[in-house]
Design a protein around this motif. Structure first.
Motif, PDB file in Angstrom:
ATOM      1  N   SER A 177       0.834  -1.206   0.000  1.00 48.22           N
ATOM      2  CA  SER A 177       0.000   0.000   0.000  1.00 48.22           C
ATOM      3  C   SER A 177       0.869   1.257   0.000  1.00 48.22           C
ATOM      4  O   SER A 177       0.375   2.355  -0.233  1.00 48.22           O
ATOM      5  CB  SER A 177      -0.935  -0.003   1.205  1.00 48.22           C
ATOM      6  N   GLY A 178       2.149   1.107   0.289  1.00 46.74           N
ATOM      7  CA  GLY A 178       3.038   2.266   0.288  1.00 46.74           C
ATOM      8  C   GLY A 178       4.289   1.952   1.083  1.00 46.74           C
ATOM      9  O   GLY A 178       4.545   0.793   1.449  1.00 46.74           O
ATOM     10  N   THR A 179       5.083   2.993   1.344  1.00 50.37           N
ATOM     11  CA  THR A 179       6.343   2.809   2.060  1.00 50.37           C
ATOM     12  C   THR A 179       6.127   2.225   3.454  1.00 50.37           C
ATOM     13  O   THR A 179       6.855   1.325   3.883  1.00 50.37           O
ATOM     14  CB  THR A 179       7.073   4.167   2.173  1.00 50.37           C
ATOM     15  N   LEU A 203      18.195  -1.581   4.604  1.00 56.41           N
ATOM     16  CA  LEU A 203      16.937  -1.125   3.997  1.00 56.41           C
ATOM     17  C   LEU A 203      17.056   0.378   3.786  1.00 56.41           C
ATOM     18  O   LEU A 203      17.437   1.117   4.712  1.00 56.41           O
ATOM     19  CB  LEU A 203      15.736  -1.414   4.907  1.00 56.41           C
ATOM     20  N   VAL A 204      16.748   0.817   2.577  1.00 56.93           N
ATOM     21  CA  VAL A 204      16.738   2.247   2.276  1.00 56.93           C
ATOM     22  C   VAL A 204      15.290   2.694   2.088  1.00 56.93           C
ATOM     23  O   VAL A 204      14.573   2.175   1.226  1.00 56.93           O
ATOM     24  CB  VAL A 204      17.563   2.563   1.011  1.00 56.93           C
ATOM     25  N   ASP A 205      14.851   3.632   2.937  1.00 54.45           N
ATOM     26  CA  ASP A 205      13.511   4.207   2.816  1.00 54.45           C
ATOM     27  C   ASP A 205      13.576   5.261   1.714  1.00 54.45           C
ATOM     28  O   ASP A 205      14.144   6.332   1.895  1.00 54.45           O
ATOM     29  CB  ASP A 205      13.107   4.823   4.163  1.00 54.45           C
ATOM     30  N   GLY A 206      12.987   4.927   0.567  1.00 55.96           N
ATOM     31  CA  GLY A 206      13.104   5.802  -0.597  1.00 55.96           C
ATOM     32  C   GLY A 206      11.910   6.709  -0.826  1.00 55.96           C
ATOM     33  O   GLY A 206      11.774   7.299  -1.917  1.00 55.96           O
ATOM     34  N   ALA A 207      11.067   6.866   0.193  1.00 56.26           N
ATOM     35  CA  ALA A 207       9.843   7.653   0.006  1.00 56.26           C
ATOM     36  C   ALA A 207      10.138   9.038  -0.565  1.00 56.26           C
ATOM     37  O   ALA A 207       9.389   9.541  -1.408  1.00 56.26           O
ATOM     38  CB  ALA A 207       9.089   7.772   1.326  1.00 56.26           C
ATOM     39  N   GLN A 208      11.241   9.651  -0.121  1.00 55.78           N
ATOM     40  CA  GLN A 208      11.522  11.022  -0.548  1.00 55.78           C
ATOM     41  C   GLN A 208      12.560  11.119  -1.656  1.00 55.78           C
ATOM     42  O   GLN A 208      12.919  12.218  -2.068  1.00 55.78           O
ATOM     43  CB  GLN A 208      11.993  11.862   0.655  1.00 55.78           C
ATOM     44  N   SER A 209      13.089   9.986  -2.111  1.00 53.76           N
ATOM     45  CA  SER A 209      14.084  10.077  -3.184  1.00 53.76           C
ATOM     46  C   SER A 209      13.537   9.571  -4.513  1.00 53.76           C
ATOM     47  O   SER A 209      13.963  10.017  -5.572  1.00 53.76           O
ATOM     48  CB  SER A 209      15.343   9.272  -2.814  1.00 53.76           C
ATOM     49  N   MET A 220       5.063   9.867  -6.121  1.00 51.90           N
ATOM     50  CA  MET A 220       5.719   9.734  -7.427  1.00 51.90           C
ATOM     51  C   MET A 220       4.740  10.106  -8.542  1.00 51.90           C
ATOM     52  O   MET A 220       4.800   9.543  -9.634  1.00 51.90           O
ATOM     53  CB  MET A 220       6.204   8.291  -7.631  1.00 51.90           C
ATOM     54  N   TYR A 221       3.805  11.020  -8.235  1.00 51.99           N
ATOM     55  CA  TYR A 221       2.839  11.493  -9.234  1.00 51.99           C
ATOM     56  C   TYR A 221       1.842  10.411  -9.635  1.00 51.99           C
ATOM     57  O   TYR A 221       1.149  10.536 -10.623  1.00 51.99           O
ATOM     58  CB  TYR A 221       3.563  12.088 -10.459  1.00 51.99           C
ATOM     59  N   GLY A 222       1.797   9.342  -8.841  1.00 46.80           N
ATOM     60  CA  GLY A 222       0.871   8.240  -9.100  1.00 46.80           C
ATOM     61  C   GLY A 222      -0.264   8.251  -8.080  1.00 46.80           C
ATOM     62  O   GLY A 222      -0.388   9.175  -7.276  1.00 46.80           O
ATOM     63  N   PRO A 223      -1.099   7.202  -8.114  1.00 48.33           N
ATOM     64  CA  PRO A 223      -2.245   7.139  -7.202  1.00 48.33           C
ATOM     65  C   PRO A 223      -1.817   6.877  -5.751  1.00 48.33           C
ATOM     66  O   PRO A 223      -0.739   6.338  -5.506  1.00 48.33           O
ATOM     67  CB  PRO A 223      -3.048   5.933  -7.722  1.00 48.33           C
ATOM     68  N   SER A 224      -2.688   7.235  -4.817  1.00 50.58           N
ATOM     69  CA  SER A 224      -2.471   6.830  -3.432  1.00 50.58           C
ATOM     70  C   SER A 224      -2.921   5.384  -3.288  1.00 50.58           C
ATOM     71  O   SER A 224      -3.657   4.857  -4.127  1.00 50.58           O
ATOM     72  CB  SER A 224      -3.233   7.743  -2.470  1.00 50.58           C
ATOM     73  N   GLY A 225      -2.444   4.713  -2.243  1.00 54.89           N
ATOM     74  CA  GLY A 225      -2.862   3.332  -1.996  1.00 54.89           C
ATOM     75  C   GLY A 225      -1.966   2.291  -2.638  1.00 54.89           C
ATOM     76  O   GLY A 225      -2.228   1.104  -2.525  1.00 54.89           O
ATOM     77  N   VAL A 226      -0.905   2.746  -3.316  1.00 55.31           N
ATOM     78  CA  VAL A 226       0.040   1.778  -3.880  1.00 55.31           C
ATOM     79  C   VAL A 226       1.468   2.281  -3.660  1.00 55.31           C
ATOM     80  O   VAL A 226       1.731   3.471  -3.631  1.00 55.31           O
ATOM     81  CB  VAL A 226      -0.207   1.517  -5.388  1.00 55.31           C
ATOM     82  N   GLY A 227       2.338   1.341  -3.468  1.00 54.66           N
ATOM     83  CA  GLY A 227       3.761   1.638  -3.334  1.00 54.66           C
ATOM     84  C   GLY A 227       4.442   0.309  -3.393  1.00 54.66           C
ATOM     85  O   GLY A 227       3.860  -0.655  -3.909  1.00 54.66           O
ATOM     86  N   ILE A 240      -1.460   0.123 -12.176  1.00 55.48           N
ATOM     87  CA  ILE A 240      -1.443   0.606 -13.567  1.00 55.48           C
ATOM     88  C   ILE A 240      -1.138   2.103 -13.587  1.00 55.48           C
ATOM     89  O   ILE A 240      -0.345   2.590 -14.401  1.00 55.48           O
ATOM     90  CB  ILE A 240      -2.811   0.344 -14.252  1.00 55.48           C
ATOM     91  N   GLY A 241      -1.742   2.838 -12.655  1.00 56.03           N
ATOM     92  CA  GLY A 241      -1.499   4.281 -12.551  1.00 56.03           C
ATOM     93  C   GLY A 241      -0.043   4.579 -12.228  1.00 56.03           C
ATOM     94  O   GLY A 241       0.563   5.498 -12.794  1.00 56.03           O
ATOM     95  N   LEU A 242       0.529   3.784 -11.331  1.00 57.86           N
ATOM     96  CA  LEU A 242       1.942   3.985 -10.979  1.00 57.86           C
ATOM     97  C   LEU A 242       2.831   3.765 -12.204  1.00 57.86           C
ATOM     98  O   LEU A 242       3.779   4.521 -12.442  1.00 57.86           O
ATOM     99  CB  LEU A 242       2.329   3.029  -9.844  1.00 57.86           C
ATOM    100  N   GLY A 243       2.492   2.748 -12.984  1.00 55.55           N
ATOM    101  CA  GLY A 243       3.255   2.510 -14.217  1.00 55.55           C
ATOM    102  C   GLY A 243       3.203   3.727 -15.130  1.00 55.55           C
ATOM    103  O   GLY A 243       4.210   4.138 -15.714  1.00 55.55           O
ATOM    104  N   ALA A 244       2.014   4.341 -15.211  1.00 53.32           N
ATOM    105  CA  ALA A 244       1.853   5.520 -16.079  1.00 53.32           C
ATOM    106  C   ALA A 244       2.626   6.720 -15.533  1.00 53.32           C
ATOM    107  O   ALA A 244       3.175   7.523 -16.299  1.00 53.32           O
ATOM    108  CB  ALA A 244       0.368   5.859 -16.221  1.00 53.32           C
ATOM    109  N   SER A 245       2.661   6.865 -14.209  1.00 52.81           N
ATOM    110  CA  SER A 245       3.390   8.017 -13.658  1.00 52.81           C
ATOM    111  C   SER A 245       4.890   7.829 -13.862  1.00 52.81           C
ATOM    112  O   SER A 245       5.619   8.800 -14.060  1.00 52.81           O
ATOM    113  CB  SER A 245       3.037   8.231 -12.177  1.00 52.81           C
TER     114      SER A 245
END
Lengths: 152, 414
Positions: free
Chosen positions: B100-102, B206-212, B235-242, B292-297
């Motif tokens: 669902s995200g980081t 583990l590298v938390d990449g949320a901000q990079s 990352m300019y994508g939808p919420s609810g995925v990471g 799919i949205g994340l792929g597009a972003s």
């Protein structure tokens, strides 16, 4: 910055933020409580001295927070000094109702006096907890909430 | 300041802005100046349209149906996984797990890696400038396992003190968990070097990449990190995925985090055997549309170019830093030499929450608070900060407006 905002940041509120009243600890307080707002980190202690007749002889606060929370603490302490515990609880309910918008101090009877300045907070849902922290903490002290209170 | 012209034209920012419908909004009658990109980013039309088309014309369940609609949906879902793998330089798309995200990705590693590899007396290292999402899961793990949490200190600029890190490393260290970029300060941590030193004692990183993830080119093989986590909505994508990148040799040894459908090899009432990664870690129906949205972003960011994004945002940072440094009574929190485009600041006379409310009246969206990084706030002796976090769609004019609005705010409160 503007017009709308001046309703929130009234001069009296800005003044109490700059020079908070009763900003001290009461060493021999009969009641005290620690209040926090976890979302924004506001952190206050409220102290009361209540006599046997149930009258608040002294009330003060310490802590850190935004202008709204600090001014709310300051104005609350000036308002409650000399009032009974029963009055304080009534004021708490009226204050709560005013800032969530269910009581209009311009139209309905209340006992808030100058505290009605905080009416503007109802336009800022994210800030109502800043204004009410003082009051929740005061009631927490009266209810002897030794673990402190939280707005969440 | 009127030296906008000094900005080189790495990007056509006006064209980019026209691709983000949210940037045309007005707030309190003023044009929106969106500077809370560290919290979440706005969405480009290309991504919005891709999601709409998928839901309208291509949607189906994944990995279950032996019929055309499901097979096609599964194909698109797995293509998106490949895009993520390529974007982060992973060796194989099977090393990418959607979460669902980081936050969930870090929890997955803390739970599953912890269960397999961390025992009583072991040590885990984090830093003093982590998000709560990269702090609390490790605290919980240590408590459960009887392990110990060690913390890398930072200097006054907000940079990790690597000599102190060296002293914490030992053969008891199981994993080092640090962010790539601090969300509260903007510090870019030297994670490649941190990884090298962790590996030298046999520990994992583990590298938390949320901000990079959306601000610089990230190559997990070059960094040699064992795990890397990211959030789609930053990352300019939808919420609810990471998701999570994890080295296959580790993922294969780790038990599932959430159990249920789709993560099994075989289930009988007596015993269940688990699927191989990534399916082992994706129980239940995943956020299909969001993937799919994340792929597009990612396609969108690749179109601009991550190196161009990094270069332009660095120019914004330098410009914004100059703007804010000129304001009397303003203290920048986080002045590392290597910084991402985040300006965290504190005013002597105005609490961050009041700053946020006042700036909002000018249409400027910034974050005020502890940024889910209370240990960082404590380290710098402030209860909270106000934070302007930039994106490639921001303009120098917006930073001028920010500085002007801060000055007006100071005037009101002084």
């Amino acid at each position: 910055m503007s017009y709308i905002n001046s309703e929130l940041y009234q001069q009296v509120i800005l003044d109490h933020n700059r020079k908070p009243r009763n900003f001290r600890k009461i060493e021999d307080a009969t009641h005290s409580c620690h209040g926090i707002n976890p979302l924004c980190g506001d952190d206050v202690y409220v102290y009361l001295n209540v006599n046997d007749a149930g009258v608040i002889e002294d009330v003060s606060f310490e802590g850190s927070g935004c202008a709204i929370s600090k001014a709310s603490c300051s104005l609350m302490t000036t308002h409650l000094k000399g009032k009974t515990v029963e009055d304080a609880r009534i004021n708490f309910k009226e204050f709560q109702n005013m800032i969530i918008g269910t009581m209009d101090p311009d139209k309905e009877e209340h006992h808030l006096g100058k505290l009605s300045l905080f009416m503007g907070v109802r336009e800022y849902p994210s800030r109502t907890k800043c204004a009410s922290l003082a009051w929740h903490t005061m009631v927490g002290a009266l209810d002897r909430k030794f673990d402190g209170i939280s707005t969440e | 300041m009127n030296d906008h012209k000094v900005m080189s034209s790495v990007l056509d920012v006006d064209k980019i802005r026209s691709e983000f419908p949210a940037l045309t909004r007005t707030v309190h009658g003023k044009p929106l100046i969106y500077l809370d990109n560290g919290a979440t980013t706005q969405k480009p039309l290309q991504m919005i349209e891709r999601v709409r088309k998928f839901d309208a014309e291509e949607y189906g369940t994944v990995r279950r149906g032996a019929y055309k609609v499901s097979e096609y949906s599964t194909q698109l879902y797995e293509e998106a996984r490949q895009k993520v793998a390529d974007f982060f330089g992973a060796g194989s798309k099977s090393e990418i797990i959607f979460t669902s995200g980081t936050t969930q990705a870090i929890n997955l590693v803390a739970y599953s890696f912890g269960k397999q590899f961390v025992k009583a007396g072991d040590e885990i290292i984090i830093s003093n400038i982590e998000h709560h999402a990269n702090t609390v899961p490790w605290q919980v793990l240590c408590e459960e396992r009887g392990a110990h949490l060690k913390v890398i200190p930072v200097n006054d600029e907000g940079e990790l003190i690597l000599e102190e890190y060296d002293k914490l490393l030992s053969n008891k260290t199981r994993i080092v968990a640090v962010n790539h970029v601090s969300n509260a300060l903007g510090t870019v941590n030297p994670v490649k070097e941190i990884a090298r030193r962790a590996h030298s004692v046999g520990a994992r990183i583990l590298v938390d990449g949320a901000q990079s993830s959306s601000h610089m080119k990230v190559d997990v093989q070059d960094l040699d990190c064992d795990f890397y986590t990211f959030s789609g909505h930053k990352m300019y994508g939808p919420s609810g995925v990471g998701g999570l990148f994890g080295k296959m040799e580790l993922l294969e040894q780790m038990p599932p985090y959430v159990t249920g459908g789709d993560m099994i090899m075989q289930v009988t009432l007596e015993k269940t055997t688990y699927a191989r990664p990534p399916a082992r870690f994706e129980a239940g129906t995943p956020p299909i549309t969001q993937v799919i949205g994340l792929g597009a972003s990612i396609d969108y960011m690749n179109g601009i170019g991550m190196d161009n994004i990094a270069e332009y945002e660095h120019q914004l940072l330098e410009y914004g830093t100059k703007c804010l440094e000129k304001i009397d009574g303003l203290r920048l929190i986080g002045t590392a030499k290597d910084k991402a485009a985040i300006l965290s600041f504190y005013l002597d006379c105005v609490h961050p929450h009041d700053i946020v409310t006042c700036l909002d009246q000018d249409g400027i969206a910034v974050r005020g608070g502890h940024h889910c990084a209370q240990p960082t706030m404590i380290r710098f002796g402030v209860p909270a900060t106000a934070r302007a976090s930039m994106s490639f769609y921001n303009k120098t004019e917006e930073l001028d407006a920010l500085a002007e609005s801060i000055r007006r705010t100071i005037k009101i409160f002084s």
